[in-house]
Design a protein around this motif. Structure first.
Motif, PDB file in Angstrom:
ATOM      1  N   HIS A  66      26.395  57.678  18.679  1.00  0.00           N
ATOM      2  CA  HIS A  66      25.005  57.232  18.508  1.00  0.00           C
ATOM      3  C   HIS A  66      24.529  56.591  19.808  1.00  0.00           C
ATOM      4  O   HIS A  66      24.653  55.391  20.017  1.00  0.00           O
ATOM      5  CB  HIS A  66      24.891  56.264  17.325  1.00  0.00           C
ATOM      6  N   HIS A  68      21.416  56.375  22.975  1.00  0.00           N
ATOM      7  CA  HIS A  68      20.019  56.626  23.379  1.00  0.00           C
ATOM      8  C   HIS A  68      19.985  56.505  24.900  1.00  0.00           C
ATOM      9  O   HIS A  68      19.730  55.429  25.452  1.00  0.00           O
ATOM     10  CB  HIS A  68      19.059  55.620  22.738  1.00  0.00           C
ATOM     11  N   VAL A 110      20.691  60.442  19.982  1.00  0.00           N
ATOM     12  CA  VAL A 110      20.003  60.592  18.695  1.00  0.00           C
ATOM     13  C   VAL A 110      18.582  60.037  18.736  1.00  0.00           C
ATOM     14  O   VAL A 110      18.098  59.465  17.767  1.00  0.00           O
ATOM     15  CB  VAL A 110      20.811  59.961  17.543  1.00  0.00           C
ATOM     16  N   LYS A 184      16.673  64.737  14.223  1.00  0.00           N
ATOM     17  CA  LYS A 184      16.850  63.374  13.731  1.00  0.00           C
ATOM     18  C   LYS A 184      15.655  62.961  12.882  1.00  0.00           C
ATOM     19  O   LYS A 184      14.550  62.811  13.380  1.00  0.00           O
ATOM     20  CB  LYS A 184      16.971  62.420  14.941  1.00  0.00           C
ATOM     21  N   HIS A 239      23.787  54.785  10.783  1.00  0.00           N
ATOM     22  CA  HIS A 239      23.771  53.377  10.351  1.00  0.00           C
ATOM     23  C   HIS A 239      24.349  53.238   8.936  1.00  0.00           C
ATOM     24  O   HIS A 239      25.418  52.709   8.768  1.00  0.00           O
ATOM     25  CB  HIS A 239      22.381  52.733  10.437  1.00  0.00           C
ATOM     26  N   ASP A 315      24.744  52.769  19.273  1.00  0.00           N
ATOM     27  CA  ASP A 315      23.283  52.643  19.202  1.00  0.00           C
ATOM     28  C   ASP A 315      22.752  51.978  20.465  1.00  0.00           C
ATOM     29  O   ASP A 315      21.726  51.292  20.438  1.00  0.00           O
ATOM     30  CB  ASP A 315      22.831  51.877  17.958  1.00  0.00           C
TER      31      ASP A 315
END
Ligand SMILES: [Zn+2]
Length: 392
Positions: A66, A68, A110, A184, A239, A315
């Motif tokens: 995950h 970004h 993602v 997504k 999550h 994340d």
């Protein structure tokens, strides 16, 4: 590129709880020629660089499930998503560098903002994936394009908005037309109790995207969205902070993976002392975050017990963590009840399986030299993964 012999290390591959001792690996031109016991190395090729790897553990190149890439992260991570395009592209380069140096070889991106890059408007992550292809100092990228949300949920420019089922289907196929590897969906809505789309609407997207050979993943921090996604048979839930046993069973039956990101809440807890932001530092808010983290651990426990495939992610950027902090998630998974070898699997080959890349997170003869050497035994102490000495 030449040849390098890594001699006499331990090895942990995330397939068993046992550490292999006395392992040597010969790398030639970026590929693994052989893996042998140190006492059977035989003759070294001429000009081979010799690395005394004694005392280290070889681990597979990790998969951050995950990521970004284009986002900076930190305590103002949502504001940073609106930074100028050239800033976000420079951030991606820095994040790729951080991942590389911390032993992460695969970035599953993602969500990235839709901007104009090289004359084309699409998710920035797609152009980055193209530019990094073939580079050993950057991770391989698989990109989900831009988040697909209901209306008015994220700041303007950060998402593709879809009012209803038809719009969400069109938006999903539009991402694939742009070149995204997966889609997504954002299953949190304005009301925590109600998912923005029905299981039927999400199921239509899954069918259409699968027909194009791609996968669907769903951001879902609430139970309502996770229930819809499990019923719709998405490929994974991101999550999943509020799963219950019923949803976990449905996920296991339908082969829906869980991508955990407990690191986010751990970073929020640190912001409680390093910032004065009320959300983190305000009275009572710290205990709210602790409660949410404990609920997320319970979710991971339930999913694991039901037999759901668990993949770990930071994340970074989209949450508040940074690109070199994947070991934080491995620690979190062990706290949630996974064995350390299972937690290592979650950031290596399990991530590869979710990507549909069977070679990702795997060390094998004739495969790419995607591994790193850490200090300590990650099969008894996950913090060893923070101590990267050398990336092959
Ligand atoms: Zn995210």
């Amino acid at each position: 590129m030449g040849s390098v012999l890594y001699s006499g290390a331990a090895m942990a591959d995330g397939r068993s709880p046992r550490l292999r001792l006395g392992v040597s690996i010969l790398v030639e031109d970026g590929r693994i020629s052989w893996i042998r016991p140190a006492e059977d190395e035989g003759e070294r090729p001429a000009g081979c660089e010799y690395v005394d790897a004694g005392g280290t553990t070889i681990v597979p190149g990790m998969v951050d499930g995950h990521s970004h890439l284009t986002l900076p992260g930190g305590s103002h991570w949502i504001d940073r998503g609106s930074d100028p395009t050239e800033v976000l592209l420079a951030v991606a380069e820095a994040n790729g560098e951080l991942q590389h140096r911390s032993g992460v070889r695969w970035a599953r991106d993602v969500g990235s903002p839709r901007r104009i890059d090289e004359g084309r408007e699409r998710a920035l992550s797609i152009g980055i994936r193209e530019r990094w292809r073939g580079r050993r100092d950057r991770p391989y990228v698989r990109a989900a394009g831009t988040w697909i949300t209901t209306e008015g949920l994220l700041p303007p420019g950060l998402s593709v908005e879809a009012r209803d089922g038809d719009a969400v289907l069109a938006a999903a196929l539009g991402q694939l037309d742009d070149g995204a590897d997966l889609v997504k969906l954002y299953l949190d809505g304005p009301d925590p109790e109600t998912a923005p789309w029905t299981a039927g609407e999400v199921g239509r997207v899954v069918q259409a995207v699968h027909a194009r050979g791609a996968k669907v993943t769903a951001h879902s921090s609430r139970l309502s969205g996770s229930r819809v996604c499990a019923a719709a048979g998405v490929d994974s839930i991101e999550h999943g902070f509020e799963l219950d046993a019923d949803v976990a069973r449905t996920m296991a039956r339908a082969g829906v993976a869980l991508v955990t990101t407990m690191t986010v809440m751990k970073s929020w807890l640190t912001f409680g002392t390093t910032t004065a932001i009320p959300r983190f530092a305000g009275a009572g808010n710290r205990s709210k975050i602790i409660d949410r983290l404990e609920r997320a651990r319970e979710s991971a426990r339930l999913a694991h017990a039901a037999g759901v495939a668990i993949v770990g992610g930071t994340d970074f950027g989209g949450g508040s963590a940074r690109a070199n902090q994947l070991p934080w998630e491995v620690e979190s998974l062990v706290e949630a009840g996974l064995e350390p070898w299972e937690a290592l699997a979650s950031v290596t080959w399990r991530g590869g399986e979710l990507l549909g890349e069977p070679g990702a997170g795997v060390i094998a003869e004739d495969g790419p030299a995607d591994f790193s050497l850490v200090h300590g035994d990650p099969l008894s102490d996950p913090t060893a993964l923070w101590r990267v000495w050398r990336v092959a």
